[in-house]
Design an enzyme around this catalytic site. Structure first.
Site: not given
Ligand code: 4AD
Length: 467
Positions: A239, A241, A247-248, A390, A393, A441
């Site tokens: 990612r 971002e 937490r990111h 969270e 998802s 996480r």
């Molecule tokens: O919520 P996210 O972005 O969902 C998906 O990627 C979907 N494709 C999942 C699905 O099957 N619907 O990411 C899922 C999880 C988040 O809840 C969080 O625990 C973790 O990934 N996550 C991160 N962990 C660490 N750093 C980040 N930048 C994160 N972004 C998401």
């Protein structure tokens, strides 16, 4: 048998036995010229070794001097006899100590260590005590730790954190395998964004624009299109971002699953529920020592969870927040503060730190999310919270190619970039759904740690690419 004894295996039953140990010198303390204490550390365990000048034992003053001058973190081999410590000398975590007969330095560490494990392993309560006694202790900051991660990783708490993480990952595989899912590997080099938005690392792929996968989302669905009824993956997620938060990460480990659904998307929630309840039990059971070790440096309350995971609808959650006086945008996503607040409210009312929030507004979910049949302003989706943050998802996905293409356009995704993905749903696709978990996480929140960098071996955040 095995000539080398593990430090963690030393106990009173070993008293009187001669043992061989190889470990790192944690601390070295000379007492006059005739005696030295060397605490050895191996994984999460330490043991105190005693050298006393003695003709009988063959320990010379020169040898005591040699031991006393060893740089911390040197790898040493010790031969000695296990004994019970004198009451007034009890200090190491092990119940026994070693009366040294021989000591060899296997690999000498640089005497100018950038950080010491002793300093890196201190708990907050030690600083409080030092404050009172006036003792000066070195505080090792998060960035300094990460700059010297190979030393930082040697603290007992860090050794424990990554064992907990490994158990979690293993249990994820095991639970899904025993529920008829199979493990897969999807490509990390892909042609476009999979979660929408700009947060992708772009690169060039033989003259073609490409990026690192933001999630296995599209390809785990293609595996369902490919005839697999339930799949899971443990793999890296990228990612781009620019989120400098606790937490990111820019690269994390995704635990993903995707499955056919027969009636409705709550079957996906059932898998999450069964998986996590078993996971929590497993960690509390199998990782007792690890959790105690983490607790010693970073004290935390054990997680509260229910045997059947609480499920609240988005609307119920919003109502709880509003009744508690929290300003919140209706039909909007929950920000970090609102999540935390909801976590506290749920804990007060339902006595759990773990719950599922379902039926989110469609507008705050990715393009591939299935709208609610009864009310398309909502979606067949859910998030899962651990201690008010969270960790997961999930959702049912759109399997009708026309609706999928329409939703992609509405979400501002360029049609050409997902043509092949959309077309894949034209050849007979069952209703399906799945979820994604962030491994770091979960470990962070299970142990109530304050920073995700603590649960990533070599974290990648917007500022950090080394080590
Ligand atoms: O919520 P996210 O972005 O969902 C998906 O990627 C979907 N494709 C999942 C699905 O099957 N619907 O990411 C899922 C999880 C988040 O809840 C969080 O625990 C973790 O990934 N996550 C991160 N962990 C660490 N750093 C980040 N930048 C994160 N972004 C998401």
């Amino acid at each position: 048998g095995e000539p080398w004894t593990k430090v963690g295996h030393l106990d009173e039953a070993a008293v009187g036995r001669s043992v061989l140990i190889r470990a790192r010198a944690h601390t070295i303390r000379p007492v006059g010229r005739k005696m030295a204490f060397v605490v050895l550390r191996q994984g999460m365990s330490t043991v105190q070794c005693v050298l006393v000048v003695s003709a009988d034992a063959g320990i010379s003053a020169q040898m005591v001097r040699f031991a006393a001058s060893l740089p911390k973190e040197s790898v040493v081999a010790v031969e000695g006899v296990v004994s019970l410590p004198k009451e007034d000398l009890k200090s190491a975590t092990q119940e026994v100590e070693i009366q040294v007969r021989k000591l060899y330095c296997i690999d000498r560490a640089d005497p100018n260590l950038p950080i010491t494990v002793e300093d890196a392993a201190r708990s907050e309560s030690e600083f409080v005590r030092a404050e009172q006694t006036g003792e000066k202790l070195v505080r090792v900051g998060q960035d300094t730790r990460l700059n010297h991660r190979v030393i930082d990783l040697r603290t007992p708490a860090n050794q424990a954190i990554f064992r907990v993480q490994y158990e979690l990952e293993n249990k994820f595989r095991e639970y899904l395998s025993s529920n008829d899912f199979i493990g897969i590997h999807t490509p990390k080099l892909i042609s476009g964004s999979s979660e929408g938005g700009a947060a992708v690392f772009k690169l060039e792929y033989n003259g073609q624009p490409a990026c690192l996968a933001q999630s296995p989302q599209l390809h785990k669905q293609l595996a369902i299109c490919g005839g697999f009824r339930g799949v899971f993956e443990v793999g890296p997620v990228f990612r781009a971002e620019n989120s400098n938060t606790h937490r990111h990460l820019c690269e994390f480990v995704g635990l993903d699953a995707e499955m056919e659904i027969m009636e409705n998307y709550f079957e996906v929630c059932d898998i999450v529920d069964g998986l996590f309840v078993e996971l929590f039990k497993h960690l509390n059971d199998k990782c007792k020592k690890e959790l105690q070790t983490i607790n010693r440096q970073f004290p935390f309350e054990p997680l509260k969870y229910l045997d059947k995971t609480l499920r609240l609808s988005y609307e119920e959650g919003i109502t709880m927040l509003k009744e508690a006086g929290t300003e919140i945008e209706h039909m909007g996503d929950l920000n970090t503060e609102a999540e935390k607040k909801l976590g506290r409210l749920v804990r007060e009312k339902y006595d759990t730190d773990f719950f599922i929030l379902y039926q989110y507004p469609l507008a705050v979910r990715p393009f591939y999310t299935m709208p609610c049949y009864e009310n398309p302003l909502y979606s067949n989706s859910f998030d899962v919270f651990l201690r008010g943050e969270e960790i997961i998802s999930g959702a049912q996905r759109i399997h009708d190619p026309e609706l999928l293409a329409k939703r992609a356009v509405e979400c501002g995704i360029e049609k050409s970039s997902i043509e092949s993905y959309v077309r894949s749903f034209s050849y007979g696709t069952p209703p399906h759904g799945g979820f994604g978990v962030g491994l770091e996480r979960v470990v962070m929140l299970f142990c109530a740690l304050n920073n995700i960098r603590k649960t990533s071996l070599f974290p990648r955040d917007p500022q950090r690419l080394v080590p």
